[in-house]
Design an enzyme around this catalytic site. Structure first.
Site, PDB file in Angstrom:
ATOM      1  N   HIS A   1      37.572  44.389  21.617  1.00 18.01           N
ATOM      2  CA  HIS A   1      38.088  45.293  22.654  1.00 18.01           C
ATOM      3  C   HIS A   1      38.489  46.658  22.105  1.00 18.01           C
ATOM      4  O   HIS A   1      39.198  47.412  22.766  1.00 18.01           O
ATOM      5  CB  HIS A   1      39.287  44.653  23.358  1.00 18.01           C
ATOM      6  CG  HIS A   1      38.934  43.404  24.099  1.00 18.01           C
ATOM      7  ND1 HIS A   1      37.888  43.311  24.985  1.00 18.01           N
ATOM      8  CD2 HIS A   1      39.484  42.168  24.068  1.00 18.01           C
ATOM      9  CE1 HIS A   1      37.816  42.084  25.473  1.00 18.01           C
ATOM     10  NE2 HIS A   1      38.769  41.359  24.922  1.00 18.01           N
TER      11      HIS A   1
ATOM     12  N   ILE B   1      40.718  51.765  23.241  1.00 16.03           N
ATOM     13  CA  ILE B   1      41.168  50.376  23.340  1.00 16.03           C
ATOM     14  C   ILE B   1      41.022  49.896  24.784  1.00 16.03           C
ATOM     15  O   ILE B   1      41.544  50.525  25.705  1.00 16.03           O
ATOM     16  CB  ILE B   1      42.647  50.254  22.919  1.00 16.03           C
ATOM     17  CG1 ILE B   1      42.862  50.834  21.528  1.00 16.03           C
ATOM     18  CG2 ILE B   1      43.109  48.793  22.992  1.00 16.03           C
ATOM     19  CD1 ILE B   1      44.327  51.071  21.171  1.00 16.03           C
ATOM     20  N   CYS B   2      40.333  48.795  24.970  1.00 16.82           N
ATOM     21  CA  CYS B   2      40.187  48.196  26.294  1.00 16.82           C
ATOM     22  C   CYS B   2      41.298  47.158  26.461  1.00 16.82           C
ATOM     23  O   CYS B   2      41.158  46.008  26.063  1.00 16.82           O
ATOM     24  CB  CYS B   2      38.803  47.555  26.433  1.00 16.82           C
ATOM     25  SG  CYS B   2      38.496  46.849  28.063  1.00 16.82           S
ATOM     26  N   LEU B   3      42.431  47.615  27.003  1.00 18.71           N
ATOM     27  CA  LEU B   3      43.605  46.766  27.207  1.00 18.71           C
ATOM     28  C   LEU B   3      44.249  47.185  28.521  1.00 18.71           C
ATOM     29  O   LEU B   3      44.663  48.337  28.667  1.00 18.71           O
ATOM     30  CB  LEU B   3      44.576  46.932  26.029  1.00 18.71           C
ATOM     31  CG  LEU B   3      45.858  46.108  26.069  1.00 18.71           C
ATOM     32  CD1 LEU B   3      45.554  44.606  26.028  1.00 18.71           C
ATOM     33  CD2 LEU B   3      46.767  46.477  24.901  1.00 18.71           C
TER      34      LEU B   3
ATOM     35  N   TRP C   1      37.654  51.081  33.284  1.00 18.49           N
ATOM     36  CA  TRP C   1      37.496  49.876  32.477  1.00 18.49           C
ATOM     37  C   TRP C   1      37.269  48.673  33.369  1.00 18.49           C
ATOM     38  O   TRP C   1      37.788  48.595  34.475  1.00 18.49           O
ATOM     39  CB  TRP C   1      38.743  49.650  31.633  1.00 18.49           C
ATOM     40  CG  TRP C   1      38.979  50.722  30.624  1.00 18.49           C
ATOM     41  CD1 TRP C   1      39.839  51.765  30.738  1.00 18.49           C
ATOM     42  CD2 TRP C   1      38.351  50.863  29.351  1.00 18.49           C
ATOM     43  NE1 TRP C   1      39.789  52.544  29.612  1.00 18.49           N
ATOM     44  CE2 TRP C   1      38.884  52.007  28.741  1.00 18.49           C
ATOM     45  CE3 TRP C   1      37.395  50.121  28.664  1.00 18.49           C
ATOM     46  CZ2 TRP C   1      38.484  52.443  27.483  1.00 18.49           C
ATOM     47  CZ3 TRP C   1      37.009  50.553  27.411  1.00 18.49           C
ATOM     48  CH2 TRP C   1      37.547  51.696  26.835  1.00 18.49           C
TER      49      TRP C   1
END
Length: 162
Positions: A92, A99-101, A155
């Site tokens: 991620h 950052i894919c959060l 996202w």
């Protein structure tokens, strides 16, 4: 999965944002989250934070740096959080540091703090069972040229296993 857009210019912090960040900085100095170190600068709007991988994880004994840029209306608006090069290999985390959060975007709450963001990122790193880039890394990074903010990405949060 992602799509692109342009980066807005950054405005000075509001009085509310400045007061909140000063309060968070004092709290950090008194009670820093385990595994993190704030690198002191004179810029309240941009924090650089050292991240130490948790013992017993794939990232043990590794150190990375986060760059946290606070918007004018923090905490009503989430900060931009990216890993500075080199970003850790993680499903991620893109090679450009994005950052894919979900808490950094759609699930942001003004009750969150820099410390809670750091703890979430360390938890995400610690739960990973493989060191690899996201499947769409090359395409995403290519589409992010010219300094596009990860906050301008739409996202798709679909994997809560790592």
């Amino acid at each position: 999965m992602t799509s692109s857009s342009s980066t807005p210019s950054r405005k000075a912090l509001s009085k509310i944002a400045s007061n909140r960040l000063q309060k968070e900085l004092v709290e950090w100095q008194v009670n820093p989250p385990t595994g993190f170190k704030h690198k002191v600068t004179d810029n309240l709007q941009r924090w650089v934070i050292e991240v130490n991988g948790a013992p017993g994880t794939l990232y043990a004994n590794e150190t990375y740096q986060l760059q946290v840029d606070f918007p004018e209306h923090y905490p009503m608006e989430a900060p931009q959080v990216i890993f500075m090069p080199p970003a850790p290999l993680h499903p991620h985390i893109y090679s450009n540091g994005h950052i894919c959060l979900d808490i950094l975007y759609d699930s942001w709450s003004p009750a969150m703090t820099v410390s809670s963001i750091c703890i979430s990122i360390l938890s995400m790193l610690s739960s990973s069972t493989v060191k690899q880039r996201p499947a769409d890394n090359d395409r995403y990074v290519k589409n992010c040229r010219n300094g596009r903010s990860p906050k301008e990405t739409r996202w798709w949060f679909h994997d809560d296993k790592v």
